[in-house]
Design an enzyme around this catalytic site. Structure first.
Site, PDB file in Angstrom:
ATOM      1  N   SER A 265      -1.460  -5.428  -8.379  1.00 20.33           N
ATOM      2  CA  SER A 265      -2.155  -4.681  -8.896  1.00 20.33           C
ATOM      3  C   SER A 265      -3.510  -5.695  -9.539  1.00 20.33           C
ATOM      4  O   SER A 265      -4.217  -6.458  -8.822  1.00 20.33           O
ATOM      5  CB  SER A 265      -1.596  -4.100 -10.365  1.00 20.33           C
ATOM      6  OG  SER A 265      -2.610  -3.240 -11.073  1.00 20.33           O
TER       7      SER A 265
ATOM      8  N   HIS B 223      -3.937   0.269  -5.964  1.00 24.48           N
ATOM      9  CA  HIS B 223      -3.162   1.623  -6.232  1.00 24.48           C
ATOM     10  C   HIS B 223      -4.183   2.791  -5.754  1.00 24.48           C
ATOM     11  O   HIS B 223      -4.237   3.991  -6.297  1.00 24.48           O
ATOM     12  CB  HIS B 223      -2.901   1.920  -7.672  1.00 24.48           C
ATOM     13  CG  HIS B 223      -2.292   0.956  -8.373  1.00 24.48           C
ATOM     14  ND1 HIS B 223      -0.974   0.659  -8.257  1.00 24.48           N
ATOM     15  CD2 HIS B 223      -2.705   0.051  -9.474  1.00 24.48           C
ATOM     16  CE1 HIS B 223      -0.469  -0.414  -9.237  1.00 24.48           C
ATOM     17  NE2 HIS B 223      -1.564  -0.613 -10.050  1.00 24.48           N
TER      18      HIS B 223
END
Length: 239
Positions: free
Chosen positions: A130, A166
């Site tokens: 991330s 994501h």
């Protein structure tokens, strides 16, 4: 060999059972007992994240440590006054998720941005999930501004182009990245799904890894007046 593993989502921070991508990092060091240091700066050195890292990689036979700027040091942490030589001793460095903008500001204040480049050039494997994936690129598409939309952010620039993470789990990320590409607000980018990762050798994409059906990464760029999104073939990995 200069290597960066950018993980779109998954691993010990998101999965309740041992993850193939964590095993991949360990094996990629080529060491029987690799030294792996965790930077939880994007989460403000959240103790729960640090503990999960030590549990996941320590139980897999690694010599684990962490670097914390916001917490008192303990027996597992490397001291901030000695961070450069300690990071250069590692076989891998893993950066967790959280607020990319805040993490970059802290690293630049402490001079860690330059140290991470030196560590990368020395051959230490760099990895992250991330925020820890976006940070290596020229730009990231992030919600770190705590607004209602994702915005471009200048990052460390070790890798060319932009990065979004994501990707398929949130339709707004795709919509925002396409809009940013159309407006030329971010350079041509790689967008990485949860349970997928992109491995770079030097500054070139070497392969995409996936450990869940349908997860992959995409090249997203503007060509003329159109935004092109191309799914990349992924190599399946398992535990």
């Amino acid at each position: 060999m200069q290597r960066i593993l950018a993980i779109g989502g998954g691993g010990f921070m998101m999965e309740d059972t041992p993850s193939p991508i964590d095993r991949y990092i360990i094996d990629a060091t080529g060491r029987t007992r690799p030294r792996i240091c965790y930077l939880a700066t994007p989460s403000g050195d959240l103790p729960a994240h640090i503990d999960k890292f030590h549990a996941a990689f320590g139980s897999s036979g690694c010599e684990t440590s962490h670097l914390a700027f916001f917490r008192q040091p303990d027996a597992r942490s490397i001291p901030v006054f000695d961070l450069r030589p300690k990071l250069l001793e590692q076989d891998a460095i893993y950066i967790g998720g959280g607020n990319t903008k805040s993490a970059l500001a802290v690293w630049r204040e402490w001079g860690l941005d330059a140290i991470l480049r030196e560590v990368w050039e020395s051959g230490v494997l760099l990895a992250g999930m991330s925020a820890g994936a976006m940070c290596w690129f020229e730009a990231g598409l992030t919600d770190s501004f705590w607004g209602s939309t994702y915005r471009p952010l200048d990052c460390l620039g070790l890798l060319p182009g932009g990065c979004a993470v994501h990707y398929s789990s949130d339709p707004k990320r795709r919509e925002t990245l396409h809009a940013a590409q159309h407006a030329r607000m971010v350079p041509p980018s790689i967008a990485i799904d949860d349970f997928a990762a992109a491995l770079y050798l030097g500054t070139s994409l070497d392969r995409v890894l996936s450990w869940q059906t349908g997860s992959t990464a995409y090249k997203v760029y503007r060509e003329g007046s159109k935004v092109i999104e191309t799914a990349l073939p992924a190599e399946h990995i398992s535990q």
